[in-house]
Design an enzyme around this catalytic site. Structure first.
Site, PDB file in Angstrom:
ATOM      1  N   PRO A 271       0.772  -1.246   0.000  1.00  0.00           N
ATOM      2  CA  PRO A 271       0.000   0.000   0.000  1.00  0.00           C
ATOM      3  C   PRO A 271       0.807   1.302   0.000  1.00  0.00           C
ATOM      4  CG  PRO A 271       0.033  -0.929   2.194  1.00  0.00           C
ATOM      5  CD  PRO A 271       0.743  -1.912   1.304  1.00  0.00           C
ATOM      6  N   CYS A 272       1.423   1.617  -1.120  1.00  0.00           N
ATOM      7  CA  CYS A 272       2.160   2.876  -1.223  1.00  0.00           C
ATOM      8  C   CYS A 272       1.226   4.084  -1.108  1.00  0.00           C
ATOM      9  CB  CYS A 272       2.973   2.931  -2.510  1.00  0.00           C
ATOM     10  SG  CYS A 272       2.077   2.528  -4.003  1.00  0.00           S
ATOM     11  N   HIS A 273      -0.067   3.871  -1.321  1.00  0.00           N
ATOM     12  CA  HIS A 273      -1.018   4.978  -1.187  1.00  0.00           C
ATOM     13  C   HIS A 273      -1.122   5.458   0.255  1.00  0.00           C
ATOM     14  CE1 HIS A 273      -3.357   1.248  -0.606  1.00  0.00           C
ATOM     15  NE2 HIS A 273      -4.095   1.962   0.241  1.00  0.00           N
TER      16      HIS A 273
END
Length: 160
Positions: free
Chosen positions: A122-124
């Site tokens: 989850p780079c978001h």
């Protein structure tokens, strides 16, 4: 690699697996994509988990991952972002500090951009200083959607 496409609320996602697990997620359609439903179990599981995630029914992915690229620093960033709890965020600077180099916030951003498995890794959940919505390979509207989805689900779970 075997590819399949998932129609999601943030547009088509191309998902690939290799012999070890999920190795790529890309925004948009990536060719070659096999016609029909995927028969490979890990690819089917990845698509099912992504559907559950977008439906607000899944808060953690369990499919095996196959990450064969990236520098040691990039891999450390990807591991760190995977440890950020669902519905929460950390700043680029906080990730850099957690990895032992508080001055490496920009390098964290580069590693986020090179993340081969966005959404699942989850780079978001990595945001700018003060919680500012910055930087996302899929575009800021997609990042906002993912963060709003997780925030809504987390709030619902906390109040249920």
């Amino acid at each position: 690699m075997r590819w399949a496409v998932l129609d999601s609320p943030i547009g088509e996602l191309s998902v690939a697996t290799d012999a070890l697990g999920v190795c790529r997620v890309r925004f948009g359609r990536t060719d070659p994509v096999a016609d029909g439903a995927p028969t490979e179990p890990v690819l089917r599981a990845a698509l099912d988990e992504l559907r559950g995630y977008f439906a607000g029914e899944l808060t953690g992915f369990t499919v095996p991952l196959s990450v064969r690229q990236g520098s040691d620093f990039e891999r450390a960033v990807w591991r760190r972002m995977s440890a950020i709890p669902y519905g929460q965020t950390e700043t680029y600077g906080a990730v850099a500090a957690a990895l032992g180099d508080p001055q490496a916030a920009r390098a964290v951003g580069v590693a986020c951009n090179r993340n081969p498995i966005p959404v699942i890794v989850p780079c978001h959940r990595i945001v700018g200083a003060g919680g500012k919505l910055v930087g996302f390979g899929g575009g800021l509207p997609r990042k906002r959607h993912l963060l709003e989805l997780e925030a809504g689900v987390a709030l619902r779970l906390a109040w249920s």
